[in-house]
Design an enzyme around this catalytic site. Sequence first.
Site, PDB file in Angstrom:
ATOM      1  N   PHE A 111       0.881  -1.292   0.015  1.00 53.72           N
ATOM      2  CA  PHE A 111       0.020   0.067  -0.048  1.00 53.72           C
ATOM      3  C   PHE A 111       0.995   1.398  -0.129  1.00 53.72           C
ATOM      4  O   PHE A 111       0.421   2.317  -0.451  1.00 53.72           O
ATOM      5  CB  PHE A 111      -1.093  -0.098   1.060  1.00 53.72           C
ATOM      6  N   LYS A 112       2.072   1.065   0.374  1.00 59.28           N
ATOM      7  CA  LYS A 112       2.992   2.326   0.310  1.00 59.28           C
ATOM      8  C   LYS A 112       2.916   2.741  -1.014  1.00 59.28           C
ATOM      9  O   LYS A 112       3.270   4.209  -0.977  1.00 59.28           O
ATOM     10  CB  LYS A 112       4.375   2.098   0.674  1.00 59.28           C
ATOM     11  N   ASP A 113       2.785   2.315  -2.202  1.00 58.73           N
ATOM     12  CA  ASP A 113       2.748   2.797  -3.534  1.00 58.73           C
ATOM     13  C   ASP A 113       1.718   3.996  -3.532  1.00 58.73           C
ATOM     14  O   ASP A 113       1.883   4.806  -4.454  1.00 58.73           O
ATOM     15  CB  ASP A 113       2.423   1.779  -4.599  1.00 58.73           C
ATOM     16  N   LEU A 116       3.720   6.945  -2.304  1.00 59.74           N
ATOM     17  CA  LEU A 116       5.012   6.828  -2.646  1.00 59.74           C
ATOM     18  C   LEU A 116       5.052   7.215  -4.238  1.00 59.74           C
ATOM     19  O   LEU A 116       6.108   7.512  -4.900  1.00 59.74           O
ATOM     20  CB  LEU A 116       5.908   5.942  -2.264  1.00 59.74           C
TER      21      LEU A 116
END
Length: 489
Positions: A111-113, A116
Amino acid sequence: MKYYSTRNEKNTYSAAQAMAMGLAPDGGLFVPETIPTVSAQELKALCAMDYRARAVNIMQRYLEEFSTAELQDFVTHAYAENFGHSGIAPLRFVDEHTAFLELWHGPTCAFKDMALQMLPYLLTASLKKTGEERQVCILVATSGDTGKAALEGFADVPGTRIFVFYPSGGVSAIQRLQMVTQRGENVGVCAVKGNFDDAQTGVKKIFGDAQFAQELSRRGFFLSSANSINWGRLLPQIVYYFSAYCDFVNAGKLAAGDEIVFCVPTGNFGNILAGWFAKQMGLPVKRFVCASNANDVLTEFIRTGVYNKNRPFHLTISPSMDILVSSNLERLLYMLCGDQKTKGFMAQLSAEGRYDVGAENHEKIAKQFYAACCDDDATRARIQTVWKHSGYLIDTHTAVAADAIDQYRAQTGDATPAVVVSTASPFKFAADVCAALGTQAGEDPLAALSAYCGIPTPAPLSGLDARPVRFDGVTEKADMRATVDAFLQ
Ligand SMILES: *Cc1c(COP(=O)(O)O)cnc(C)c1O
């Protein structure tokens, strides 16, 4: 809209300044001076939009000095073919009142995408707006997923460098491979002997080192953060709470305006806090379920009002949640009790490793958050149950949340429709998912999982071990600054 530090409301900053700086000069986190609201009418309008338009609509409310055209340009690049699903963050229903919000269709399968892929656009535009002429060096401490997502977001972005520290032995084999094989001319990666908190503490120390900052400035660099303490990380995450709500309504399983519950697998408290901001903006959320693994410091905090990091640190099969100091909690504390008290709590945390927010604040927190935790055995059992009952494959982090929503429903009797936030592709943690399902992972866990479940391995994860290892360095905690120094020679 102005921003100020959670530890001092006196000095204000623009959104661009806040994002360019990452952390406030006094060590606090940037927060907006007011929270914009979304009316019921506007929420209905959001339901008719696609993910990109929703993102522009929500983010613009916090970014006065950015034009609509600018933000439209950002989202068309950040949320495009780099995602393996045209819905960007789709809902997957497992029954009439429960859906998983899949936040892992981006290039690193976690989920960091969501944040980011957006941050480099926000940050480089912010640097232009603030007249910054030095090159930014993004410094990251990662528990596994942030590092890769930040590398992927910033690789070969002009005017930027990025360096990532990860705890040696604290990330999965796939996570490590993803990072040490990273492409790009402006990137660096190094393991730290220690756990995630050691890596994060080391990075914070470097950020606080005025003498080092001066030396880097002389060389034309300054340091900034892509950790979830940066407002530019949190902001794009608010979007998918609105988006999930709209998709729930659009699926015909919720009436517009009705309440919903979000259950979030939590580590640094960034993801769940973004949801809390969405609620403050007017999204009808009944409660947030904060799901933790065996590192249950947040469970205890939400249940008692006492934050106590003096406890054993556990390495679990959900490593991105192996955290004892949840940095983003500081923003919630600030919102509840202001800068002076927050400053005091943070000083206590740093001196004694604990603080007590008191009965009044605790009551406010417990009203909005419910906490549950589970250990690795329960996590594995949950992966198996969801697969058997729903034919739906979840990763180890999402399984902690799936377990927590069950605990919540059983204990409170609340049958409100719920979204379980799914934070990683099960393939990213293929070996542990195979073990949970009772199948041999063998030499190639990705292939084993794919064969067992009949689901193809996501494109970004196939062929990883064929790529050359570019970064095999390991450093002592004490030498982290020297490592960055060498990188920026
Ligand atoms: C980072 C991460 C989390 C924890 O999110 P926070 O914002 O730190 O609370 C949970 N699951 C996965 C897969 C992650 O990468």
